[in-house]
Design an enzyme around this catalytic site. Structure first.
Site, PDB file in Angstrom:
ATOM      1  N   THR A 181     -34.727  -3.274  30.722  1.00 47.24           N
ATOM      2  CA  THR A 181     -35.336  -3.591  29.626  1.00 47.24           C
ATOM      3  C   THR A 181     -36.254  -4.752  29.581  1.00 47.24           C
ATOM      4  OG1 THR A 181     -33.430  -5.621  29.490  1.00 47.24           O
ATOM      5  CG2 THR A 181     -32.843  -3.545  28.279  1.00 47.24           C
ATOM      6  N   ASP A 320     -22.146 -16.994  31.541  1.00 47.12           N
ATOM      7  CA  ASP A 320     -23.202 -16.026  31.326  1.00 47.12           C
ATOM      8  C   ASP A 320     -24.689 -17.122  30.805  1.00 47.12           C
ATOM      9  OD1 ASP A 320     -24.867 -13.941  30.714  1.00 47.12           O
ATOM     10  OD2 ASP A 320     -24.277 -13.968  28.585  1.00 47.12           O
ATOM     11  N   LYS A 347     -30.521 -20.605  29.639  1.00 48.34           N
ATOM     12  CA  LYS A 347     -29.437 -20.477  28.701  1.00 48.34           C
ATOM     13  C   LYS A 347     -28.547 -21.868  28.871  1.00 48.34           C
ATOM     14  CE  LYS A 347     -28.322 -15.750  28.052  1.00 48.34           C
ATOM     15  NZ  LYS A 347     -27.124 -14.630  28.122  1.00 48.34           N
ATOM     16  N   TRP A 409     -33.972 -14.679  25.698  1.00 51.23           N
ATOM     17  CA  TRP A 409     -35.041 -13.961  26.167  1.00 51.23           C
ATOM     18  C   TRP A 409     -36.442 -14.377  25.518  1.00 51.23           C
ATOM     19  CZ3 TRP A 409     -38.335 -11.135  23.432  1.00 51.23           C
ATOM     20  CH2 TRP A 409     -37.706 -10.533  22.156  1.00 51.23           C
ATOM     21  N   CYS A 632     -21.647  -4.002  19.371  1.00 44.38           N
ATOM     22  CA  CYS A 632     -22.555  -2.955  18.955  1.00 44.38           C
ATOM     23  C   CYS A 632     -22.493  -2.676  17.176  1.00 44.38           C
ATOM     24  CB  CYS A 632     -22.694  -1.603  19.662  1.00 44.38           C
ATOM     25  SG  CYS A 632     -23.291  -1.580  20.964  1.00 44.38           S
TER      26      CYS A 632
END
Length: 707
Positions: A181, A320, A347, A409, A632
């Protein structure tokens, strides 16, 4: 319950949360960097404006005094509206931009006329291996070649003038859930690319390829493999000493999925390394350890991939807390001494200033509220953790930041003129709890955290209270003083990347569908433009024929938008009309073009199938949905609109119809693969029972403020 968070500048604040959360947080000039990397060309030929990734434009035609005259020069319809995160490049009067499914468009930078378009025809089913939407962040350029990575793990070179494919190489084992990505970078004739997929169970690495023919030159793994197979280099042998158990069976993670920077004087390539696989360290490395090189900045020699140094922002990461966020190189005067530094707001919520020659930590302070650690010990360079944050054997811990991070990001920017770093900051609480029934399944989410604890509440009062805790800010951060200079509040946590200019301006798009210009010294909003859809991509600036342009790609998306975009819609979205398609929009002084009119949005809401399931079945279906589908299709089965809303799909009509999609994979070409290896027939029927119940609640108007 009262939670204590570290306040900016060291004190504490108290924040009372509803009990349901337990189940579900002066101008100082600086010298400019003297390397050529800090002086971006007026064209914007590199991802961050230059190798130093400052995202600062030296152009100054557009100023606070004339910003009111800024208008739309032209726009280009990208044909999609799903997660547009691309940084455009401008070289020789041509602007190159990417969209969903890695389609590259080359446009006349003056007029927007399309010169060519290239479709790499990616395997769209691989979108299911992308944790955070089928996105990509742009291309790289050098030597007349445009280089792009694809969601299915390929790296391609295109002729910059014609779009003809020059070479195409596979950079991953495509039988495993790898994706690309991030945007490639190019240094000294070498193309650098990492990958994603840590949540799904892969081992991360960075690779270098020859720009002329696509031949792989070297590969640096970021986490060790199985010791019995030997180690690739001394760095991997050293890293293995910081792991326990049989981590390699879970992949390990550590993917290099986004940021890089390069210092030509030191000849060092800096890469940001991501989270572990699974997230929960008590599963992947049960006896603890730092788990190098997870959540680290690693410095490598670009010619060979040789390890030089690392700094780990979150040792033994279990949350994470990736260190893949944007890194910026600058020369700062610290304690009376000129220092070459690398800066990052990863993060975990702390802003780091690090000596980029040695990796030595110079300073670190939290830029958002933090309660997983009290501070960073400057003597050791390590965080001082809150023991309750280690949820492997503890009770659930409501924590800030959550996995969306204090900064994700979306690129930040640095202005050498103001000495400030402009951070698109995020505040979202999250409940970390161990998944007591965890079973590793390659190719599916493997966090080791109980994701059923993170759904937003159904009770309206509790929902409103929690929504008030979700914040987004544009923070102007003084890296020398390690304190906030000013900030701007946003209605949503999920907003765009940032551009700073020598004209004294900062540009940022937001979830409210506006591109906004602020004064760089005090944050005063001066100008905005309604883009018809949210903006997450960062703006750029370039000059042609003596005129300064601002360009940005619109198209709201990414993981927050998919998960919560329907439950927490964009504030500026107009009821009854579409939020527009993704576009590249280009602005200049005196221009007066307009976007096409918004289209009427027609949502067909058929009468739902009969709901016959009992409460226990529906509750079980919600748990399965939260783990397998929500990321999603949205929390509470409310879609953001970027992917189908399952409450209204015709496939909900019967168990057999839903099985055509979820088991037989008839929509895999659209990005929806089969889940037959994860969900059995009974699981699927139980999920359907939950979605049917949600469809009835929505159809019958039982939700007062949500769709």
């Amino acid at each position: 319950m009262t939670l204590k968070f570290t306040r900016l500048h060291g004190g504490t604040i108290a924040l009372s949360l509803f009990s349901l959360l337990l189940l579900a947080c002066s101008y100082v000039p600086f010298p400019k960097l003297t390397t050529e990397a800090s002086e971006p060309a007026v064209e914007w030929s590199k991802h961050g404006g230059g190798d130093a990734e400052q995202r600062f434009s030296p152009l100054q035609e557009i100023t606070p005094e004339n910003i009111s005259d800024l208008g739309l020069a032209w726009s280009f319809d990208l044909g999609v509206s799903r997660g547009i995160e691309s940084t455009p490049l401008v070289i020789d009067g041509i602007i190159y931009v990417t969209a969903t499914w890695n389609i590259v468009s080359a446009l006349d930078a003056r007029t927007g006329t399309m010169l060519w378009q290239f479709d790499p025809k990616v395997d769209r089913s691989k979108a299911a291996d992308a944790c955070c939407d089928a996105v990509n962040r742009g291309v790289a350029y050098a030597d007349g070649k445009v280089i792009t990575g694809t969601i299915d793990g390929r790296l391609l070179a295109l002729d910059a003038k014609t779009g003809a494919k020059l070479w195409d190489v596979v950079t991953v084992d495509q039988s495993k859930p790898y994706t690309i990505t991030g945007a490639p970078r190019i240094v000294k004739g070498k193309v650098f690319i990492g990958n994603g997929g840590a949540e799904y169970g892969v081992r991360g690495y960075m690779s270098a390829y020859d720009i002329n023919n696509g031949k792989m030159l070297w590969r640096f793994y970021t986490v060790p493999g199985k010791p019995a197979d030997g180690f690739e280099n001394a760095a991997m042998a050293k890293a293995a000493e910081t792991w326990t158990g049989e981590w390699w069976k879970f992949g390990g993670g550590g993917t290099v999925w986004d940021s890089m920077a390069y210092d030509p004087e030191l000849d060092l390539l800096y890469i940001g390394v991501g989270n572990g696989s699974p997230w929960n360290q008590s599963i992947r490395s049960p006896d603890g350890g730092d788990n190098l090189y997870l959540s680290s900045i690693v410095a490598l020699r670009p010619d060979t991939g040789e390890y030089v140094w690392h700094y780990q922002t979150t040792p033994g990461d279990s949350w994470d807390y990736t260190a893949t966020q944007h890194m910026i190189l600058a020369d700062l005067e610290i304690d009376g001494k000129a220092r070459k530094v690398i800066m990052q707001a990863p993060k975990n919520g702390f802003f780091y200033v690090i000596d980029r020659a040695t990796g030595k930590l110079l300073s670190a302070e939290n830029y958002v509220p933090v309660n997983w650690a009290t501070h960073i010990d400057l003597a050791t360079g390590r965080p001082v953790e809150n023991p309750d944050a280690r949820y492997g054997s503890q009770a659930p811990h409501t924590q800030m930041p959550g996995p969306f991070g204090g900064h994700n990001w979306h690129p930040m920017a640095f202005s050498p003129d103001t000495g400030l770093v402009y951070i698109p900051a995020i505040e979202t609480p999250f409940v970390y709890a161990k998944d007591e029934d965890f079973k590793y399944t390659e190719g599916r989410w493997n966090t080791g955290a109980d994701m059923t604890k993170t759904s937003l509440p159904s009770d309206e009062a509790d929902f409103k209270a929690i929504k008030a805790l979700l914040k987004g800010r544009l923070i102007a951060w003084d890296p020398k003083k390690q304190q906030r200079a000013w900030q701007v509040e946003h209605d949503s946590p999920w907003n765009g990347g940032v551009l700073a200019t020598a004209g004294g301006l900062v540009f940022q798009g937001n979830a409210g569908a506006k591109l906004v210009a602020y004064r760089a010294d005090n944050g005063e909003p001066l100008w905005d433009f309604f883009a018809q859809t949210g903006i997450v991509a960062p703006p750029i600036s370039y000059e042609l024929d003596g005129e300064q342009y601002i360009a940005v790609a619109s198209g709201w998306g990414g993981t927050f938008a998919l998960l919560y975009g329907g439950v927490l819609p964009q504030e500026e979205a107009t009821p009854g009309v579409s939020r527009g398609v993704g576009r590249l929009m280009v602005f200049k002084l005196g221009a007066k073009a307009e976007l096409p009119a918004l289209r009427n949005l027609v949502v067909n809401k058929p009468t739902p199938p009969k709901s016959e399931a009992d409460a226990a079945t529906i509750a079980s279906g919600k748990q399965l949905y939260d783990v397998n589908c929500a990321v999603c299709h949205g929390d509470h089965a409310i879609s953001s609109g970027l992917v189908p809303d399952l409450r209204w799909t015709p496939y909900l009509s019967s168990d057999q119809a839903l099985g055509l999609v979820a088991h037989e994979g008839i929509s895999s070409a659209k990005g929806m693969p089969s889940f037959s290896n994860v969900l059995n027939k009974n699981d699927l029927n139980t999920i359907r029972a939950y979605i049917v119940s949600r469809a009835h609640e929505s159809f019958e108007g039982k939700e007062s403020t949500r769709q």
